[in-house]
Write a protein that holds these residues in place. Structure first.
Motif, PDB file in Angstrom:
ATOM      1  N   ALA A  30      19.623  48.761 -24.033  1.00 18.90           N
ATOM      2  CA  ALA A  30      19.686  48.018 -22.503  1.00 18.90           C
ATOM      3  C   ALA A  30      18.951  49.072 -21.041  1.00 18.90           C
ATOM      4  N   THR A  31      18.602  50.322 -20.816  1.00 18.11           N
ATOM      5  CA  THR A  31      17.736  51.239 -20.121  1.00 18.11           C
ATOM      6  C   THR A  31      16.220  50.675 -20.583  1.00 18.11           C
ATOM      7  N   LEU A  32      15.729  50.562 -21.833  1.00 23.16           N
ATOM      8  CA  LEU A  32      14.490  50.090 -21.496  1.00 23.16           C
ATOM      9  C   LEU A  32      14.491  48.482 -20.980  1.00 23.16           C
ATOM     10  N   GLN A  33      15.093  47.436 -21.016  1.00 24.40           N
ATOM     11  CA  GLN A  33      15.210  46.474 -20.483  1.00 24.40           C
ATOM     12  C   GLN A  33      15.445  46.533 -18.667  1.00 24.40           C
ATOM     13  N   ALA A  34      16.616  47.599 -18.527  1.00 21.35           N
ATOM     14  CA  ALA A  34      16.664  47.533 -16.261  1.00 21.35           C
ATOM     15  C   ALA A  34      14.764  48.502 -16.695  1.00 21.35           C
ATOM     16  N   ASP A  35      14.439  49.403 -16.818  1.00 22.59           N
ATOM     17  CA  ASP A  35      12.722  49.945 -16.530  1.00 22.59           C
ATOM     18  C   ASP A  35      11.339  48.531 -16.896  1.00 22.59           C
ATOM     19  N   ALA A  36      12.012  47.607 -17.887  1.00 19.45           N
ATOM     20  CA  ALA A  36      10.933  46.769 -17.377  1.00 19.45           C
ATOM     21  C   ALA A  36      11.256  45.972 -15.704  1.00 19.45           C
TER      22      ALA A  36
ATOM     23  N   ARG B  36      25.329  44.935 -16.068  1.00 17.58           N
ATOM     24  CA  ARG B  36      25.524  43.984 -16.806  1.00 17.58           C
ATOM     25  C   ARG B  36      25.989  44.024 -18.537  1.00 17.58           C
ATOM     26  N   ARG B  37      25.349  44.068 -18.849  1.00 13.94           N
ATOM     27  CA  ARG B  37      24.901  44.769 -20.080  1.00 13.94           C
ATOM     28  C   ARG B  37      25.414  45.730 -20.376  1.00 13.94           C
ATOM     29  N   LEU B  38      25.832  46.730 -20.147  1.00 15.06           N
ATOM     30  CA  LEU B  38      27.051  48.235 -20.620  1.00 15.06           C
ATOM     31  C   LEU B  38      28.665  47.275 -19.943  1.00 15.06           C
ATOM     32  N   GLY B  39      28.682  46.737 -19.068  1.00 14.83           N
ATOM     33  CA  GLY B  39      29.859  46.471 -18.621  1.00 14.83           C
ATOM     34  C   GLY B  39      30.473  45.088 -19.745  1.00 14.83           C
ATOM     35  N   LYS B  40      29.831  44.745 -20.631  1.00 14.36           N
ATOM     36  CA  LYS B  40      30.133  43.605 -21.706  1.00 14.36           C
ATOM     37  C   LYS B  40      30.954  44.594 -22.495  1.00 14.36           C
ATOM     38  N   SER B  41      30.611  45.646 -22.842  1.00 12.14           N
ATOM     39  CA  SER B  41      31.395  46.767 -23.122  1.00 12.14           C
ATOM     40  C   SER B  41      31.982  47.653 -22.585  1.00 12.14           C
TER      41      SER B  41
ATOM     42  N   LEU C 191      14.427  42.368 -23.939  1.00 13.66           N
ATOM     43  CA  LEU C 191      15.247  41.336 -22.726  1.00 13.66           C
ATOM     44  C   LEU C 191      15.472  39.523 -23.091  1.00 13.66           C
ATOM     45  N   TRP C 192      14.090  39.442 -24.028  1.00 13.17           N
ATOM     46  CA  TRP C 192      14.390  37.698 -23.796  1.00 13.17           C
ATOM     47  C   TRP C 192      15.081  37.601 -24.919  1.00 13.17           C
TER      48      TRP C 192
END
Length: 323
Positions: free
Chosen positions: A77-83, A101-106, A315-316
């Motif tokens: 998730a952090t790699l995607q956010a950094d991108a 959004r990503r972490l909120g799913k869990s 992310l894709w």
């Protein structure tokens, strides 16, 4: 806002072009040439710093949800956010929204928002503690001029103020304060008005974090700090391969001064020109070749872009798997 971002982007590009013209493109490439065979290693070293950042975020995630949010999930998730932060003109807002959004799913949206906000506070504190240490090293290593001494003193003063404000914002409830300011300005957004109770509960969670989980917060600050220290290790390796001699104190001071520049130009999209300019300034103040600073700034940008492309690929893949 988009027009202002475009102006900053153009100005940053002009600064970069001016730096390349002043120091010479061929000279800059010559400084980078010895790194050629070692580029895979230098690009991989960036991943260690990103791992420290992921561990820092994991330290402030809800304890009851850590089984669902292992290191791999948080790192992804952090790699995607950094991108998103690297390639889109959203400062860090876009990346934070994606993280939540990503972490909120869990973990749930409220818990993820509290964790990401707390991690941002810890990261700011860690960054300016690193800057404080760097200015102290610079003052003790460079025999600075009167002007530079004043600059280092001002940098240290700003760092102390930012650290204090970061604690104050965490304890004061940032979302409620922002909402109150918006209402005083006449910006009464229906979406926020309908969620005032949830905003108050989120602020209460943020205020209580420092008292309820102080060791988690301290671990988060420490891990972010180690990420900044690791950036100095990357610089030491690169300078050694480039044939530029510099002791450890000078290297730490360069990274700290560059970190301060990065912090004050956060509004420049992709830090265009600002990152390279900050490295040139830090190298020159440290008594090292400014051209080497420009070369290292370009190397760091290339590494960030490579990792950003990896983040966008992840992310894709994530969106494709969930479509």
């Amino acid at each position: 806002m988009k027009r202002l971002e475009a102006v900053f982007l153009v100005l940053g590009a002009l600064v970069l072009a001016a730096l390349l013209r002043h120091y010479g493109l061929s000279e800059t490439l010559d400084a980078l040439r010895p790194l050629g065979p070692w580029l895979p290693l230098l690009f991989a070293l960036e991943g260690v710093g990103k791992a420290f950042n992921a561990w820092a975020l994991q330290a402030v995630m809800p304890p009851t949800r850590k089984a669902d949010l292992g290191f791999g999930a948080v790192f992804d998730a952090t790699l995607q956010a950094d991108a998103v932060n690297c390639l889109l003109p959203t400062a860090s807002l876009g990346g934070n929204a994606l993280l939540i959004r990503r972490l909120g799913k869990s973990a749930g949206t409220s818990e993820a928002t509290a964790a990401v906000t707390t991690a941002n506070t810890a990261q700011t504190i860690a960054q300016f503690l690193f800057v404080l240490a760097g200015t102290a090293l610079a003052a003790g290593s460079f025999a600075p001029s009167r002007e530079l001494s004043l600059g280092l003193t001002a940098t240290a003063a700003v760092s102390v103020i930012v650290i204090g404000l970061s604690f104050a914002v965490q304890l004061g409830g940032p979302f409620g304060v922002a909402h109150a300011v918006m209402k005083r300005l006449g910006l009464r957004l229906p979406y926020l008005l309908e969620r005032e109770t949830k905003i108050a509960a989120l602020d209460a969670r943020l205020r209580g974090f420092l008292s309820d989980r102080p060791w988690n917060f301290a671990a988060c600050v420490l891990l972010f700090g180690l990420g900044w220290v690791w950036s100095a290790v990357e610089l030491a390796v690169a300078l050694s391969l480039m044939g530029v001699e510099a002791d450890l104190r000078r290297i730490l001071a360069i990274e700290a001064l560059a970190a301060f520049v990065d912090a004050i130009v956060f509004f420049v999209p992709a830090k265009a020109g600002a990152q390279e300019g900050g490295k040139v300034l830090a190298f020159a103040l440290a008594g090292l070749p400014a051209a080497a600073g420009l070369a290292f700034g370009l190397l760091r940008r290339a590494r960030e872009l490579a990792w950003a492309l990896l983040g966008y690929l992840l992310l894709w893949c994530h969106r494709r798997n969930n479509s």
